[in-house]
Design a protein around this motif. Structure first.
Motif, mmCIF file in Angstrom:
data_model
loop_
_atom_site.group_PDB
_atom_site.id
_atom_site.type_symbol
_atom_site.label_atom_id
_atom_site.label_comp_id
_atom_site.label_asym_id
_atom_site.label_seq_id
_atom_site.Cartn_x
_atom_site.Cartn_y
_atom_site.Cartn_z
ATOM 1 N N LEU A 1 1.158 13.840 15.479
ATOM 2 C CA LEU A 1 1.374 13.641 14.049
ATOM 3 C C LEU A 1 2.543 14.524 13.634
ATOM 4 N N ASP A 2 3.700 13.901 13.387
ATOM 5 C CA ASP A 2 4.935 14.622 13.108
ATOM 6 C C ASP A 2 5.168 14.678 11.601
ATOM 7 N N GLU A 3 4.904 15.821 10.994
ATOM 8 C CA GLU A 3 5.050 16.043 9.558
ATOM 9 C C GLU A 3 4.340 14.957 8.749
ATOM 10 N N PRO A 4 3.053 14.712 9.001
ATOM 11 C CA PRO A 4 2.403 13.581 8.327
ATOM 12 C C PRO A 4 2.065 13.847 6.863
ATOM 13 N N THR A 5 2.080 15.108 6.426
ATOM 14 C CA THR A 5 1.607 15.427 5.075
ATOM 15 C C THR A 5 2.725 15.730 4.095
ATOM 16 N N SER A 6 3.990 15.661 4.527
ATOM 17 C CA SER A 6 5.084 16.141 3.684
ATOM 18 C C SER A 6 5.247 15.334 2.402
ATOM 19 N N ALA B 1 -5.249 14.738 -2.352
ATOM 20 C CA ALA B 1 -6.363 13.868 -1.972
ATOM 21 C C ALA B 1 -6.063 13.146 -0.663
ATOM 22 N N ALA B 2 -4.833 12.667 -0.507
ATOM 23 C CA ALA B 2 -4.461 11.974 0.723
ATOM 24 C C ALA B 2 -4.453 12.930 1.911
ATOM 25 N N VAL B 3 -4.023 14.175 1.683
ATOM 26 C CA VAL B 3 -4.037 15.178 2.757
ATOM 27 C C VAL B 3 -5.456 15.423 3.238
ATOM 28 N N GLN B 4 -6.395 15.571 2.305
ATOM 29 C CA GLN B 4 -7.783 15.831 2.681
ATOM 30 C C GLN B 4 -8.386 14.645 3.439
ATOM 31 N N HIS B 5 -8.010 13.433 3.038
ATOM 32 C CA HIS B 5 -8.468 12.243 3.775
ATOM 33 C C HIS B 5 -7.926 12.266 5.191
ATOM 34 N N LEU B 6 -6.650 12.582 5.335
ATOM 35 C CA LEU B 6 -6.055 12.664 6.663
ATOM 36 C C LEU B 6 -6.758 13.711 7.513
ATOM 37 N N VAL C 1 -2.798 3.321 8.697
ATOM 38 C CA VAL C 1 -2.604 2.117 9.510
ATOM 39 C C VAL C 1 -1.887 2.470 10.806
ATOM 40 N N ALA C 2 -0.902 3.363 10.728
ATOM 41 C CA ALA C 2 -0.183 3.790 11.934
ATOM 42 C C ALA C 2 -1.121 4.518 12.895
ATOM 43 N N TYR D 1 0.810 -1.213 0.000
ATOM 44 C CA TYR D 1 0.000 0.000 0.000
ATOM 45 C C TYR D 1 0.848 1.271 0.000
ATOM 46 N N SER D 2 0.201 2.363 -0.415
ATOM 47 C CA SER D 2 0.874 3.659 -0.523
ATOM 48 C C SER D 2 1.238 4.205 0.854
ATOM 49 N N LEU D 3 2.078 5.247 0.852
ATOM 50 C CA LEU D 3 2.493 5.869 2.107
ATOM 51 C C LEU D 3 1.293 6.426 2.866
ATOM 52 N N SER D 4 0.329 6.997 2.149
ATOM 53 C CA SER D 4 -0.836 7.568 2.832
ATOM 54 C C SER D 4 -1.634 6.479 3.539
#
Length: 531
Positions: A170-175, A180-185, A155-156, A147-150
Motif C-alpha cells: 500500500l503506497d501512500e494510500p491515505t494521503s 472516516a475513510a482512513v479508519q475504514h482502510l 476496489v483496488a 465512486y469516491s477515491l476511498s
C-alpha cells in the motif's frame, strides 16, 4: 503483534542495489516481511522507498541483490509477473479504469467464462463477495468513476485479493482520504493481516504508523537504516532515524538584522479537505518565515493554497491588511506573490526554452502576451540577473535544460525577483543542487529580506495599486522558506513554523529552536505554541 506467529519471513530482500546515470538510488538495501503483519516503510523524500517498491514489483531490475518469496528466489521482470508470484500493489493514484464497471475492474484480464463467453452473472456475484469481505456494499455494475477515491482504493485492494496476493503493498494510500475513510482502510488492513497476509504500508504520517503497524523499516539515503518493532521505537527516535544525524544547529540573528515590518500576507483558518487542517499564518516585511516538517506534513499544500494553485475549502487570505480571493496563480501574482515550486522540472523551468526566456516568463505573463517585451529589454534584464545571481551559462540564449540544477534554480529565482514580489514563496529551493549553490541561494534569500530590490523595473512591471502604496521606507520583501533540511531552515529563518500531520505544530522565534527541539515538535513530543 502478529509477527511472532511466523517462524520465518514470507518475503526477504538482501543487498539490493539500483543505480541510474549519476545517481545510486539503492545501496545494499534489505527488507523482511512476515505473514500476518503490517510493516511500515518509512523515510524522507529521496530515501529510496519508491525505487525499492519498483524493484520488488518488477518495474526495475536490481543491479545486485537477492529476493526470496516463501523460501524461493524470485526475479519479477514486470508487474504482471510480480502479481503472478503473489505480490500486488495499490498506489496513491488508483490505476484502474474509471470508465469500466466495478466488476470489470475487479476481473479485468481474467474474466470468468462460460461456453466461450464472459460469465457476467458469476463475475457480479464474485465481485459482491469480494467487496463484502472489505465491508463494502456498492453497485458492482456501476462505473468505477461514480465512486469516491476511498471506494476506488478498496476496489483496488479487492482486485489484489482476487489474484491471491500473499504480499500487499500500500503506497501512500491515505494521503487523499478523510479520517472516516482512513479508519475504514485500517479495519480492512487489520482484517487482512489476521488472515495471514503480509502488508507493506508506505506512509509519511507518524500517527498512522503507530496506529496500525507491527514493525517498521527505516530507509535513509538509499540504504536501510534499521528494522524495529513499532512498540519499541518512540516517535522522536523514528524521526531522528529518518532525517539522520546533524550537527547541532541553532538559528542566530545577524548582528545587523532589522526588525520585521507589517504583515504582507495573513491566512486565517486556511484549509483544504484531505490536504491541510485549518491553519493561521503571518509573513511580515523583511523576514523569512521558515516552514519545516516531514514529507506530507502540509508544507507544500500550504504554499499552493496561498498562491491559488489549489482551491481552499475554508479560511481567508489577507494581503497588506485587505482580504483577497486568490483563486488562481494569476490573481496571486497580481497581488505581489511569487512561487518557486519544489518540482522545477515539471512546474518550474521550461527546459526547451533559453535562460533568457525562462527568466522573463512570469513578467511577460503578468503584463500580457499582447504586450510583447522588446528583445533589447529582455536581454538587459536577463543579463542583469545572470550577473547578480552568478548564474553560470555560456549565453543567456542557452537552453536552460543544459544548465546544472543549481543554475536552473537560480534562473527560476531570477524569474520571480523580476516581478518585484512582496512575498516570495520558496518550496525546497536547494533540493538536488550542490553545497556551494545552496549557500549562495540561502545568502541571497537573507539579502532580499534585508533591503528592497533596487534593480530597474521593466515597463509595465509596476505592482498593483495596493502594493504601490507601501511606505517607501519599508519595501522589503517577505519570504516563506520551505525545506526538509533543518539546518537550512534554522540558518535562514527569523521565525519557524513547524508542521506535523497537516497542521501547525507551533511558531517559534529565531534562536528558540535547535534541531532536536524541532524534531520533538515534529514527533509530537514538543508543546505547540505561537510567538
Amino acid at each position: 503483534m502478529k509477527r511472532e506467529s511466523a517462524d520465518s519471513p514470507l518475503l526477504v530482500l538482501e543487498g539490493i542495489d539500483k543505480g541510474f546515470p549519476g545517481v545510486q538510488a539503492l545501496s545494499g538495501v534489505g527488507l523482511r516481511l512476515f505473514g500476518g503483519e503490517i510493516h511500515a516503510l518509512m523515510g524522507q523524500n529521496g530515501a529510496g522507498k519508491s525505487t525499492l517498491i519498483k524493484v520488488l514489483t518488477g518495474l526495475y531490475a536490481p543491479d545486485a541483490g537477492r529476493m526470496r518469496l516463501s523460501g524461493r528466489d524470485i526475479a519479477p521482470r514486470s508487474t504482471a509477473q510480480a502479481q503472478d508470484l503473489g505480490i500486488s500493489t495499490v498506489y496513491q493514484e488508483v490505476n484502474l479504469c474509471p470508465n469500466l464497471s466495478v466488476a470489470e475492474n475487479l476481473f479485468i484480464g481474467r474474466y470468468p467464462r462460460r461456453f466461450g463467453q464472459i460469465d457476467w452473472k458469476r463475475m457480479r456475484e464474485r465481485s459482491r463477495a469480494l467487496l463484502a469481505e472489505l465491508e463494502l456494499d456498492i453497485d458492482v455494475q456501476a462505473p468505477l468513476a461514480r465512486y469516491s477515491l476511498s471506494v476506488q482504493q478498496m476496489v483496488a485492494i479487492a482486485r489484489a485479493l482476487n489474484i491471491s496476493a500473499q504480499v500487499l503493498i500500500l503506497d501512500e494510500p491515505t494521503s487523499s482520504l478523510d479520517e472516516a475513510a482512513v479508519q475504514h482502510l485500517f479495519r480492512v488492513m487489520r482484517l487482512l493481516r489476521d488472515q495471514g497476509m503480509a502488508i507493506l504500508f508506505v506512509t509519511h504520517f507518524l500517527e498512522q504508523v503507530y496506529a496500525v503497524s507491527d514493525r517498521i523499516t527505516v530507509m535513509r539515503n538509499g540504504r536501510t537504516e534499521g528494522e524495529y518493532h513499532a512498540a519499541e521505537l518512540g516517535r522522536l527516535a523514528l524521526v531522528q532515524r529518518m532525517v539522520g544525524p546533524h550537527a547541532a544547529t541553532r538559528a542566530q540573528a545577524p548582528a545587523d538584522a532589522a526588525p520585521a515590518g507589517a504583515p504582507v500576507v495573513q491566512a486565517h483558518g486556511l484549509a483544504r479537505r484531505g490536504a491541510l487542517h485549518p491553519l493561521d499564518l503571518e509573513v511580515r516585511r523583511g523576514e523569512v518565515l521558515g516552514l519545516c516538517g516531514l514529507l506530507g506534513s502540509g508544507r507544500t499544500e500550504t504554499a499552493r493554497l496561498l498562491f491559488g494553485a489549489d482551491a481552499s475549502d475554508a479560511g481567508e487570505v489577507e494581503v497588506n491588511g485587505r482580504r483577497q480571493r486568490l483563486a488562481s496563480p494569476r490573481q496571486a501574482i497580481a497581488q505581489g506573490l511569487a512561487f518557486c515550486s519544489e518540482d522545477r522540472k515539471v512546474e518550474g523551468a521550461v527546459l526547451a526554452l533559453s535562460v533568457r526566456e525562462n527568466i522573463i516568463l512570469a513578467l511577460q505573463a503578468r503584463q500580457g502576451w499582447w504586450r510583447a517585451m522588446p528583445m533589447r529589454r529582455q536581454r538587459a534584464l536577463a543579463e542583469d540577473y545572470v550577473r547578480r545571481l552568478g548564474i553560470k551559462t555560456a549565453d543567456i540564449d542557452t537552453p536552460i535544460g543544459l544548465l546544472s540544477g543549481g543554475n536552473q534554480q537560480k534562473a527560476l529565482l531570477a524569474r520571480w525577483l523580476l516581478t518585484k514580489p512582496q512575498l516570495l514563496i520558496l518550496d525546497e529551493p536547494t533540493r538536488g543542487i550542490d553545497v556551494r549553490a545552496k549557500e549562495e541561494i540561502m545568502d541571497e534569500v537573507r539579502r532580499l529580506c534585508a533591503s528592497p530590490d533596487e534593480s530597474p523595473a521593466a515597463p509595465g512591471a509596476g505592482r498593483d495599486a495596493e502594493a504601490a502604496s507601501t511606505r517607501a521606507e519599508d519595501r522589503r520583501m517577505a519570504v516563506l522558506f520551505i525545506s526538509s533540511e533543518l539546518p537550512e531552515v534554522l540558518r535562514c529563518s527569523d521565525r519557524v513554523m513547524v508542521m506535523r500531520e497537516r497542521r501547525a505544530g507551533g511558531v517559534y522565534p529565531r534562536g528558540e529552536l535547535d534541531e532536536r527541539s524541532v524534531l520533538e515538535v515534529i514527533a509530537g513530543d514538543g508543546g505547540a505554541r505561537r510567538d
